[in-house]
Design an enzyme around this catalytic site. Structure first.
Site, PDB file in Angstrom:
ATOM      1  CD  GLU A  40      14.581 -41.689 -13.991  1.00 13.82           C
ATOM      2  OE1 GLU A  40      14.967 -40.974 -14.924  1.00 13.82           O
ATOM      3  OE2 GLU A  40      14.456 -42.916 -14.105  1.00 13.82           O
ATOM      4  CG  HIS A  56     -15.950 -37.810  -7.042  1.00 14.72           C
ATOM      5  ND1 HIS A  56     -17.210 -37.555  -6.535  1.00 14.72           N
ATOM      6  CD2 HIS A  56     -15.673 -36.785  -7.889  1.00 14.72           C
ATOM      7  CE1 HIS A  56     -17.672 -36.430  -7.068  1.00 14.72           C
ATOM      8  NE2 HIS A  56     -16.756 -35.949  -7.895  1.00 14.72           N
ATOM      9  CE  LYS A  82      17.843 -49.481 -16.067  1.00 16.19           C
ATOM     10  NZ  LYS A  82      18.463 -48.466 -16.900  1.00 16.19           N
TER      11      LYS A  82
HETATM   12  O1  PA5 Z   1      15.842 -40.217 -17.675  1.00 14.58           O
HETATM   13  C1  PA5 Z   1      16.542 -41.197 -17.840  1.00 14.58           C
HETATM   14  O2  PA5 Z   1      17.770 -41.111 -18.079  1.00 14.58           O
HETATM   15  C2  PA5 Z   1      15.949 -42.597 -17.812  1.00 14.58           C
HETATM   16  O3  PA5 Z   1      14.612 -42.577 -17.472  1.00 14.58           O
HETATM   17  C3  PA5 Z   1      16.114 -43.277 -19.168  1.00 14.58           C
HETATM   18  O4  PA5 Z   1      15.521 -42.492 -20.157  1.00 14.58           O
HETATM   19  C4  PA5 Z   1      15.494 -44.672 -19.195  1.00 14.58           C
HETATM   20  O5  PA5 Z   1      16.017 -45.472 -18.164  1.00 14.58           O
HETATM   21  C5  PA5 Z   1      15.757 -45.357 -20.532  1.00 14.58           C
HETATM   22  O6  PA5 Z   1      17.125 -45.408 -20.809  1.00 14.58           O
HETATM   23  P1  PA5 Z   1      17.671 -45.657 -22.267  1.00 14.58           P
HETATM   24  O7  PA5 Z   1      17.306 -44.500 -23.119  1.00 14.58           O
HETATM   25  O8  PA5 Z   1      19.154 -45.779 -22.090  1.00 14.58           O
HETATM   26  O9  PA5 Z   1      17.051 -46.937 -22.752  1.00 14.58           O
END
Ligand code: PA5
Length: 395
Positions: free
Chosen positions: A265, A286, A387
């Site tokens: 990310e 393996h 989303k």
């Molecule tokens: O690293 C990030 O920002 C994302 O992976 C969020 O943690 C994830 O989408 C969850 O978001 P939230 O904490 O708003 O529910």
């Protein structure tokens, strides 16, 4: 103690000019990092917060059979990865923590509801935005169960960890008066290990002071974090587009899941970034071992080794853990000879302090390599795309 080897099985794949150019960008990268508004995770947490976390952990332990964490991505992976690593494989005696909210599997949720029917459980809903679909659906279902079981008393069973001011969960806290914790504005999900999102679940079974101390000790690894970032970007420049994290203990599997989210990310934007992947050895030798040894040469690897030889099992005059590490060394040599560069990160022991320091190290390095790739490491605009599609199709 944590040691790094970015040379032995890497050097011959690194272009010296690339390496020096990237090394010379250190000041520029550090300036960008220091000017970022999203580095709240480098700041010390207060004694007041630590005490609140410890008291709440005690409250959970003393009053309930188990804690259900509802969160996804950066709101669960840190504590999950950490917790998994220190539990026994069998006959685990630590306080039960169940992780939910990471799936839309109706089978999972249905079975969870049935399981919790006869348990006195507490919910910790963790979401910075407060509007994540998987989290909200799971929360809705489990809150109904709490209502049915406890009526007005449900308030005692809910703890919310979310933004200080914004979002539907904060609004609910303000309305219902639930116990709550804050995820600071200047800390994004995958960098939130040092916030209540992860520290509350961990404070139940682990010494919070040791976690926090170990985490900030990671600050000493800044030079190595930069070198790791430089080495990774050099790999990318040599068309090594996949980083395969290799661990030799099954219970470190989720640590690599945390790594995958952190780097995936942070870095995967604007057509650049290294695709993070993982293997648990010797199992995956393996299966994927063949591809890595002789397949498409787009992979480099990062091995996480724990050097301490434990006393558990003897085999032919050697300790089994010693054999496990001999295999690790042999695999690095074999893969290197097959055109796969191998970075090595060595922990002298799998301790709370080492793991916390290592997490800080990786977060620092993910941010640095983001800047070296020329992208913003602290956002995740790509996640929004799916989303939006989901929201449209649910209309
Ligand atoms: O690293 C990030 O920002 C994302 O992976 C969020 O943690 C994830 O989408 C969850 O978001 P939230 O904490 O708003 O529910």
């Amino acid at each position: 103690m944590i040691k790094f080897d970015f040379n032995t099985y890497v050097d011959s794949f690194v272009n010296e000019k690339d390496y020096n150019e990237l090394l010379n960008k250190k000041e520029e990268v550090l300036t960008k990092f220091n000017q970022s508004a999203m580095t709240g995770w480098t700041k010390e947490i207060s004694e007041e917060l630590k005490n609140d976390l410890k008291d709440t952990a005690k409250y959970i332990k003393n009053n309930f059979d188990c804690l259900v964490i509802i969160g996804i991505g950066g709101s669960f992976l840190g504590s999950y990865a950490f917790d998994k690593m220190f539990r026994n494989y069998f006959n685990d005696t630590k306080f039960e923590i169940i992780y939910a909210g990471t799936t839309l599997s109706s089978k999972y949720l249905d079975e969870l509801v049935n399981y919790l029917e006869n348990k006195n459980f507490c919910l910790n809903v963790i979401s910075k935005s407060g509007s994540t679909m998987e989290t909200n659906i799971t929360y809705g279902v489990l809150k109904d169960l709490l209502k049915r079981k406890y009526g007005e008393e449900l308030k005692k069973h809910i703890i919310i960890t979310t933004d200080k001011e914004k979002g539907p969960l904060r609004a609910e806290v303000n309305e219902e008066g639930y116990k709550s914790f804050e995820i600071p504005d200047d800390i994004g999900g995958r960098y939130s290990f040092i916030t209540p999102a992860h520290l509350l679940p961990l404070a139940i079974n682990y010494d919070l002071d040791r976690i926090v101390k170990g985490y900030y000790k990671g600050k000493r690894l800044l030079d190595q974090a930069y070198e790791y970032a430089v080495t990774r970007v050099c790999m990318f420049k040599k068309n090594k587009y996949v980083e395969n994290y290799c661990v030799y203990e099954e219970n470190m599997n989720y640590f690599t899941e945390w790594l995958k989210q952190l780097f995936g990310e942070s870095e995967g934007k604007e057509g650049v970034g290294i695709y993070p992947s993982s293997n648990v050895h010797t199992r995956d030798l393996h299966s994927l071992g063949q591809f890595i040894q002789e397949g498409n040469k787009i992979i480099f690897e990062t091995f996480i080794k724990v050097t301490k030889v434990d006393n558990y099992i003897d085999y032919n005059g050697r300790k089994l853990s010693e054999i496990n590490n001999l295999v690790l060394d042999s695999v690095m040599r074999a893969h290197y000879s097959g055109g796969v560069p191998c970075i090595e990160i060595e922990l002298d022991e799998l301790t709370i302090e080492n793991v916390s320091s290592l997490m800080y190290f990786f977060m620092l390095s993910a941010a640095f390599s983001g800047y070296l790739f020329g992208i913003e490491p602290f956002n995740q605009p790509g996640v929004e795309v799916y989303k939006k599609e989901v929201r449209e199709s649910l209309k």
